[in-house]
Design an enzyme around this catalytic site. Structure first.
Site, short mmCIF file in Angstrom:
data_model
loop_
_atom_site.label_atom_id
_atom_site.label_comp_id
_atom_site.label_asym_id
_atom_site.label_seq_id
_atom_site.Cartn_x
_atom_site.Cartn_y
_atom_site.Cartn_z
N HIS A 232 1.15 12.79 8.57
CA HIS A 232 2.31 13.51 8.03
C HIS A 232 2.51 14.77 8.86
O HIS A 232 1.54 15.34 9.38
CB HIS A 232 2.09 13.90 6.56
CG HIS A 232 2.05 12.70 5.65
ND1 HIS A 232 3.16 11.96 5.35
CD2 HIS A 232 1.02 12.12 4.99
CE1 HIS A 232 2.83 10.96 4.53
NE2 HIS A 232 1.53 11.04 4.30
N ASP B 145 -7.55 4.51 6.52
CA ASP B 145 -6.33 4.93 5.81
C ASP B 145 -5.64 6.06 6.58
O ASP B 145 -5.14 7.03 5.99
CB ASP B 145 -6.62 5.35 4.37
CG ASP B 145 -5.35 5.42 3.51
OD1 ASP B 145 -4.25 5.15 4.03
OD2 ASP B 145 -5.47 5.76 2.32
N ASP C 158 0.81 -1.23 0.00
CA ASP C 158 0.00 0.00 0.00
C ASP C 158 0.85 1.27 0.00
O ASP C 158 1.87 1.36 0.66
CB ASP C 158 -0.95 0.04 1.19
CG ASP C 158 -1.92 1.19 1.06
OD1 ASP C 158 -2.80 1.13 0.19
OD2 ASP C 158 -1.77 2.19 1.78
N HIS D 182 -2.90 -1.63 -3.61
CA HIS D 182 -3.17 -0.20 -3.77
C HIS D 182 -3.45 0.01 -5.26
O HIS D 182 -2.52 -0.04 -6.07
CB HIS D 182 -1.94 0.58 -3.29
CG HIS D 182 -1.99 2.05 -3.57
ND1 HIS D 182 -2.18 2.99 -2.59
CD2 HIS D 182 -1.85 2.74 -4.73
CE1 HIS D 182 -2.17 4.19 -3.13
NE2 HIS D 182 -1.96 4.07 -4.42
O1 DOR Z 1 -2.99 9.07 1.02
C1 DOR Z 1 -2.28 8.09 1.20
N1 DOR Z 1 -1.30 8.09 2.12
N2 DOR Z 1 -2.49 7.02 0.44
C2 DOR Z 1 -1.66 5.96 0.48
O2 DOR Z 1 -1.91 5.02 -0.22
C3 DOR Z 1 -0.46 5.99 1.33
C4 DOR Z 1 -0.65 6.88 2.47
C5 DOR Z 1 0.63 7.17 3.22
O3 DOR Z 1 1.37 6.24 3.54
O4 DOR Z 1 0.88 8.35 3.53
#
Ligand code: DOR
Length: 433
Positions: free
Chosen positions: A313, A309, A156, A183
Site C-alpha cells: 500500500h 501475504d 482473499d 479468507h
Molecule cells: O492485510 C491484508 N491485506 N489482508 C488481506 O487479506 C488483504 C490484503 C490486501 O489486499 O491488502
C-alpha cells in the site's frame, strides 16, 4: 548452456542435505552430486558459480502475494512485485485476484500471465476469484479460470460469507482438483475492527477483531471441505483456535493445508501501540498465546507453509489514521530471515525451514517447483544464513514501503536467485531510490 554451482551446501528438502554441486543444462536441473566439478571437463560452454559458504536450495514458492496490477499500479506492478520476489528468494509467486478488475475471468488471468512473461523474473501464477467481483454472491467461471492458468481460487481480502456459495465453489473446484482458499473472517464479527480485540485494543481505544471472527470461518470451511472432499488451503492462520482445528481436521484425514505469515509468528498486537499503520494487517497481529500456537503448528506441521501475504500500500495510505488505513504489509524481502529465526529458536531445523518455503508450498498447490529433482526447472536460491542486514524500506524493490520491520537487524540474506537457470537477482550494494 551449462552451468555448474560448486561447493555449496545443498538443501533440497527430503532429497539432499549436504555439500554438493548442482549441474544445470538448458534451464533445467541435470544433477545434484558431490564434487561434480572434479569430474566435469572445463570447457568454454561451462559457466561456474562458486557457492562456497552458501546454502543452495530450490527457489522459494509463495502461495500468497498481492501484486496490484491491473488497477492499483501506484502500489505495485507485476514487474516491481516480481523484482521484490526474487530479491527475497521467491522464484514462484501466486497472486491473489483482488485487483481492479478482479481476476474473475480469462481475460484478466491472461493479462497477468502476459505481464509476468514480460518481466522475466519470478514465475507469477494467478489465483482466480471464487465469486464474480469477489462479491461473495455468484460463482465465477471456475473452469474458465482453470483453463486460463489459475492455480487456485480465492476471494482473499474478502470472505465468502454464504456457506452455500462456498459449498458450490468447493464442488466445482474439486472437478479440477483446484485448491480453494478462503479468507477466514466472519465479517459480522470483525465489523469495523482494525486490530486484534483484547487488552491492547481496549487501551488504545481501537475497534477490535476477535479471534472468533477467524475461528468460526475456519470451522465452517473445514466442515465443508470434509463434506465435499475439496482441497482446502487456509491462508494467514493467526489464532490458536485455527491451529487447533486444523490439527484435528488433519488427524481425521481432511484434505487441508495451512499457511502462516512471518508477521504472525514474529510480532504481537503490542506492535500496534505506536498507532503505526504499518503494523495493521488482516488478520491482525494477535497475542503471545496465538504466536506460540502458530509456532507449535509450524513445528508439528499442522501449518505446512510459510507464505508472505505481501500486500503493498502507498506511503500516504498508511499515513491515514490507524482505523482508516488499509490492511496489509509488504513481506517478500523479509520472509527468509524471519523464517530462519524459527531455526535459531529451535522450532524448525534448517531443512524444515527451507521446506516450508519450497517443497511444502509446491506440494500444497501441486506445482512442479520447490525441488532440485533432475529434469525440473532450475529455479534456485543461493543464501548466506549468517549475513546480517538492516531493513531499510527505502531500499525495497517493492513500489511500496509498508513494513513493520523497518530498522530491524535481520540474519539471513539472499545472495543470488536463478529462474530457469538464469541469474535474475544478485546482492549488490543498494542505492536509495
Ligand atoms: O492485510 C491484508 N491485506 N489482508 C488481506 O487479506 C488483504 C490484503 C490486501 O489486499 O491488502
Amino acid at each position: 548452456m551449462t552451468l555448474l554451482i560448486t561447493h555449496g551446501h545443498v538443501i533440497d528438502p527430503g532429497r539432499w542435505n549436504g555439500e554438493a554441486d548442482v549441474l544445470i543444462h538448458d534451464g533445467r536441473i541435470k544433477a545434484v552430486e558431490p564434487k561434480l566439478h572434479a569430474k566435469l571437463e572445463q570447457s568454454a560452454s561451462l559457466t561456474t558459480i562458486d557457492a562456497t559458504g552458501l546454502i543452495v536450495c530450490p527457489g522459494f514458492v509463495d502461495l500468497h502475494v498481492h501484486f496490484r496490477e491491473p488497477g492499483f499500479e501506484y502500489k505495485e506492478t507485476i514487474a516491481t512485485g516480481s523484482a521484490a520476489a526474487v530479491a527475497g528468494g521467491f522464484t514462484t509467486v501466486c497472486c491473489m485476484p483482488n485487483t481492479r478488475p478482479v481476476n474473475d475471468s480469462r481475460s484478466v488471468t491472461e493479462f497477468i500471465l502476459a505481464q509476468a512473461a514480460l518481466t522475466k523474473k519470478a514465475r507469477v501464477l494467478p489465483i482466480g476469484a471464487i465469486t464474480k467481483g469477489s462479491k461473495g454472491e455468484e460463482l465465477a467461471e471456475i473452469g474458465e479460470l482453470y483453463e486460463a492458468g489459475c492455480v487456485a481460487i480465492s476471494d482473499d481480502g474478502m470472505p465468502v460469507m454464504n456457506s452455500l456459495v462456498m459449498r458450490r465453489a468447493m464442488e466445482y473446484a474439486s472437478a479440477f482438483t483446484l485448491p480453494v482458499i478462503d479468507h477466514c473472517e466472519d465479517s459480522h464479527l470483525s465489523q469495523d475492527g482494525s486490530m486484534n480485540e483484547g487488552l491492547v485494543s481496549t487501551e488504545l481505544g481501537l475497534p477490535g477483531i476477535p479471534n472468533a471472527a477467524e475461528d468460526v470461518m475456519v470451522a465452517r470451511n473445514l466442515a465443508l471441505a470434509e463434506f465435499t472432499g475439496a482441497r482446502l488451503h487456509l491462508p494467514h492462520v493467526s489464532t490458536a483456535g485455527s491451529v487447533r482445528m486444523v490439527r484435528e481436521a488433519k488427524a481425521r484425514g481432511v484434505a487441508v493445508t495451512a499457511e502462516a505469515c512471518p508477521h504472525h509468528f514474529s510480532l504481537t498486537d503490542e506492535a500496534v501501540r505506536s498507532y503505526d499503520a504499518n503494523a495493521k494487517m488482516n488478520p491482525p497481529l494477535r497475542t503471545d498465546a496465538d504466536v506460540l500456537a502458530v509456532k507449535d503448528g509450524l513445528r508439528d506441521h499442522t501449518i505446512d507453509v510459510v507464505a508472505t501475504d505481501h500486500a503493498p500500500h502507498a506511503v500516504q495510505e498508511k499515513q491515514w489514521p490507524f482505523d482508516s488505513a488499509p490492511f496489509g504489509i509488504i513481506g517478500l524481502e523479509t520472509a527468509l530471515p524471519l523464517t530462519l529465526n524459527l531455526v535459531e529458536e529451535g522450532i524448525l531445523t534448517l531443512e524444515q525451514a527451507v521446506a516450508k518455503l519450497t517443497s511444502a508450498p509446491a506440494r500444497a498447490f501441486n506445482l512442479p517447483y520447490g525441488t532440485l529433482a533432475p529434469g525440473t526447472a532450475a529455479d534456485l536460491v543461493l543464501l548466506n544464513p549468517n549475513a546480517s542486514w538492516i531493513v531499510d524500506p527505502a531500499q525495497s524493490y517493492s513500489l511500496s514501503r509498508n513494513t513493520p520491520f523497518a530498522g530491524w537487524t535481520m540474519k539471513g540474506r539472499v545472495e543470488k536467485t536463478l529462474v530457469g537457470g538464469a541469474v535474475v537477482y544478485e546482492t549488490l550494494p543498494r542505492q536509495p531510490r
